[in-house]
Design a protein around this motif. Structure first.
Motif, PDB file in Angstrom:
ATOM      1  N   TYR A  77       6.322  -3.156   2.178  1.00 10.42           N
ATOM      2  CA  TYR A  77       6.313  -3.494   0.753  1.00 10.42           C
ATOM      3  C   TYR A  77       5.487  -2.473  -0.032  1.00 10.42           C
ATOM      4  CZ  TYR A  77       6.073  -6.261  -3.521  1.00 10.42           C
ATOM      5  OH  TYR A  77       6.181  -6.683  -4.832  1.00 10.42           O
ATOM      6  N   ALA A  78       4.310  -2.131   0.478  1.00 10.00           N
ATOM      7  CA  ALA A  78       3.437  -1.175  -0.212  1.00 10.00           C
ATOM      8  C   ALA A  78       4.083   0.206  -0.309  1.00 10.00           C
ATOM      9  CB  ALA A  78       2.095  -1.087   0.498  1.00 10.00           C
ATOM     10  N   LEU A  79       4.854   0.581   0.715  1.00 11.03           N
ATOM     11  CA  LEU A  79       5.548   1.863   0.701  1.00 11.03           C
ATOM     12  C   LEU A  79       6.744   1.830  -0.244  1.00 11.03           C
ATOM     13  CD1 LEU A  79       5.406   2.503   4.539  1.00 11.03           C
ATOM     14  CD2 LEU A  79       4.458   4.054   2.816  1.00 11.03           C
ATOM     15  N   GLN A  80       7.419   0.698  -0.295  1.00  4.25           N
ATOM     16  CA  GLN A  80       8.645   0.570  -1.069  1.00  4.25           C
ATOM     17  C   GLN A  80       8.365   0.316  -2.555  1.00  4.25           C
ATOM     18  OE1 GLN A  80      11.667  -1.185   1.366  1.00  4.25           O
ATOM     19  NE2 GLN A  80      12.429  -2.435  -0.305  1.00  4.25           N
ATOM     20  N   TYR A  81       7.252  -0.381  -2.831  1.00  6.67           N
ATOM     21  CA  TYR A  81       6.922  -0.740  -4.210  1.00  6.67           C
ATOM     22  C   TYR A  81       5.459  -0.379  -4.500  1.00  6.67           C
ATOM     23  CZ  TYR A  81      11.188  -3.444  -3.530  1.00  6.67           C
ATOM     24  OH  TYR A  81      12.473  -3.809  -3.239  1.00  6.67           O
ATOM     25  N   PRO A  82       5.125   0.893  -4.467  1.00  2.00           N
ATOM     26  CA  PRO A  82       3.722   1.284  -4.646  1.00  2.00           C
ATOM     27  C   PRO A  82       3.156   0.892  -6.006  1.00  2.00           C
ATOM     28  CG  PRO A  82       5.162   3.207  -4.720  1.00  2.00           C
ATOM     29  CD  PRO A  82       5.999   2.060  -4.240  1.00  2.00           C
ATOM     30  N   GLN A  83       3.970   0.951  -7.055  1.00  2.00           N
ATOM     31  CA  GLN A  83       3.475   0.620  -8.387  1.00  2.00           C
ATOM     32  C   GLN A  83       3.204  -0.874  -8.544  1.00  2.00           C
ATOM     33  OE1 GLN A  83       2.627   3.061 -10.430  1.00  2.00           O
ATOM     34  NE2 GLN A  83       3.321   4.426  -8.791  1.00  2.00           N
ATOM     35  N   ALA A  84       3.831  -1.687  -7.687  1.00  2.00           N
ATOM     36  CA  ALA A  84       3.651  -3.141  -7.772  1.00  2.00           C
ATOM     37  C   ALA A  84       2.566  -3.645  -6.824  1.00  2.00           C
ATOM     38  CB  ALA A  84       4.972  -3.840  -7.456  1.00  2.00           C
ATOM     39  N   THR A  85       1.973  -2.724  -6.052  1.00  2.00           N
ATOM     40  CA  THR A  85       0.974  -3.105  -5.044  1.00  2.00           C
ATOM     41  C   THR A  85      -0.415  -2.712  -5.516  1.00  2.00           C
ATOM     42  OG1 THR A  85       2.633  -2.739  -3.312  1.00  2.00           O
ATOM     43  CG2 THR A  85       0.321  -2.931  -2.618  1.00  2.00           C
ATOM     44  N   GLU A  86      -1.219  -3.696  -5.853  1.00  2.00           N
ATOM     45  CA  GLU A  86      -2.581  -3.437  -6.315  1.00  2.00           C
ATOM     46  C   GLU A  86      -3.488  -3.065  -5.155  1.00  2.00           C
ATOM     47  OE1 GLU A  86      -6.276  -5.852  -8.482  1.00  2.00           O
ATOM     48  OE2 GLU A  86      -4.225  -6.607  -8.621  1.00  2.00           O
ATOM     49  N   ARG A  87      -3.446  -3.858  -4.104  1.00  2.00           N
ATOM     50  CA  ARG A  87      -4.204  -3.597  -2.883  1.00  2.00           C
ATOM     51  C   ARG A  87      -3.363  -4.058  -1.705  1.00  2.00           C
ATOM     52  NH1 ARG A  87      -9.480  -2.267  -3.588  1.00  2.00           N
ATOM     53  NH2 ARG A  87      -9.858  -2.571  -1.377  1.00  2.00           N
ATOM     54  N   LEU A  88      -3.695  -3.558  -0.507  1.00  2.00           N
ATOM     55  CA  LEU A  88      -3.005  -3.931   0.723  1.00  2.00           C
ATOM     56  C   LEU A  88      -4.040  -4.370   1.747  1.00  2.00           C
ATOM     57  CD1 LEU A  88      -0.406  -3.998   2.514  1.00  2.00           C
ATOM     58  CD2 LEU A  88      -0.916  -1.598   3.086  1.00  2.00           C
TER      59      LEU A  88
END
Length: 322
Positions: free
Chosen positions: A141-152
């Motif tokens: 998810y973080a790779l696919q939607y970086p702009q939507a990922t605040e933290r991982l």
């Protein structure tokens, strides 16, 4: 007295739940996201828990393969108490969500489904927390939607090693299915005790064995076993570790050091099986591969620190978020 003692010693009746976990109660109201995917209508169950004093941030909790959104119960309470809105979905193929018999499972597809849910809820940006298989999904998810990922945040994620590259033989989908059809309450309990908890077992863990085993034992057990086979094939054949250096979200790994989870270890040659699932080493290697990642280690905990020591884990999680 003898009669009374004998009755007390009897084990509790094994649970039987529906294919979509009907009969098992979640700690919060279950909502449903209806959408179309791969030319069929599907329903994704999820929890949406609002805090009493919102801080304006959202945390998404992604469950593991042998877990459900309900397993996050204590974590949801801690996060909501700290001001976070919490979204905890059951992925398609799992728990209270649809189990389509024909579905091309991929982490990219599950990430897309999750992103569609968040868009439906009006959530543009969130912190993504993934446990076990959910860790592989969270990374995708973080790779696919970086702009939507605040933290991982990755909690004992599986897939910190490529089992096939390490020497674990390939297994056909039919073989995965045959293996899933043999699942029992005892096999689930023994596996989790040995692999997840370093040989220890507490009564509090039993509810999660009943949750999962009850689906296999229920009338929908055939659909459950097939879905689990399809997702096992996905997990084994779709490593994400090679892309760790491309993750841009601030990342924290929370790793129980007693974990020894490794998919396909039962088929591996003894010398290969012995070195698989070494989470003390795997956690350090993953933290080094993800730019700027922070590693939090729990020396005395295993695969599910949020289940084994909820207060300690939740304190570490909230600290990482802040």
């Amino acid at each position: 007295m003898a009669v009374a003692s004998a009755s007390i010693a009897q084990p509790a009746p094994a649970a039987r739940y529906g294919a979509r976990l009907e009969g098992f109660d979640y700690p919060h109201p279950v909502r449903t996201f209806a959408f179309a995917s791969q030319d069929q209508p599907l329903e994704m169950a999820y929890l949406d828990v609002a805090p009493a004093r919102p801080n304006g941030r959202t945390v998404v909790l992604l469950h593991g393969k042998n877990f459900c959104a309900a397993t996050w119960g204590a974590t949801i309470a801690a996060l909501a108490g700290a001001g976070y809105r919490v979204i905890a979905p059951d992925q398609i193929g799992f728990c209270k969500s649809s189990k389509p018999p024909r579905y091309q499972y991929s982490f990219a597809q599950l990430a897309g489904n999750t992103h569609a849910l968040l868009e439906q809820l009006g959530i543009e940006r969130a912190t993504i927390v993934g446990h076990s298989m959910g860790g592989m999904l969270a990374a995708r998810y973080a790779l696919q939607y970086p702009q939507a990922t605040e933290r991982l945040l990755l909690v004992n994620p599986i897939g910190l090693e490529d089992w096939n590259a390490e020497g674990v033989p390939w297994r056909s989908l039919d073989a995965w299915h045959a293996r899933e059809q043999k699942t029992t309450f005892d096999s689930l309990r023994d596996y989790q005790r040995i692999v997840y908890y370093g040989g220890d077992w507490k009564p509090a863990y039993e509810q999660w064995v009943q949750m999962l085993g009850g689906m296999y034992a229920g009338d929908g057990g055939t659909a459950v076993a097939w879905s689990q086979a399809l997702t096992s094939d996905m997990v084994f054949n779709q490593p994400v570790i090679y892309e760790f250096p491309r993750i841009t979200a601030p990342t924290t790994l929370l790793i129980g050091q007693k974990d020894r989870t490794a998919i396909g270890k039962d088929l591996a040659p003894p010398d290969v099986a012995k070195r698989l699932g070494d989470y003390p080493a795997l956690g350090k290697r993953a933290a080094a591969a993800i730019p700027g990642a922070t590693l939090v280690e729990f020396e005395d905990l295993g695969h599910s620190p949020q289940v084994e020591a909820p207060a300690r884990f939740n304190a570490a999680l909230v600290s990482a978020l802040e």
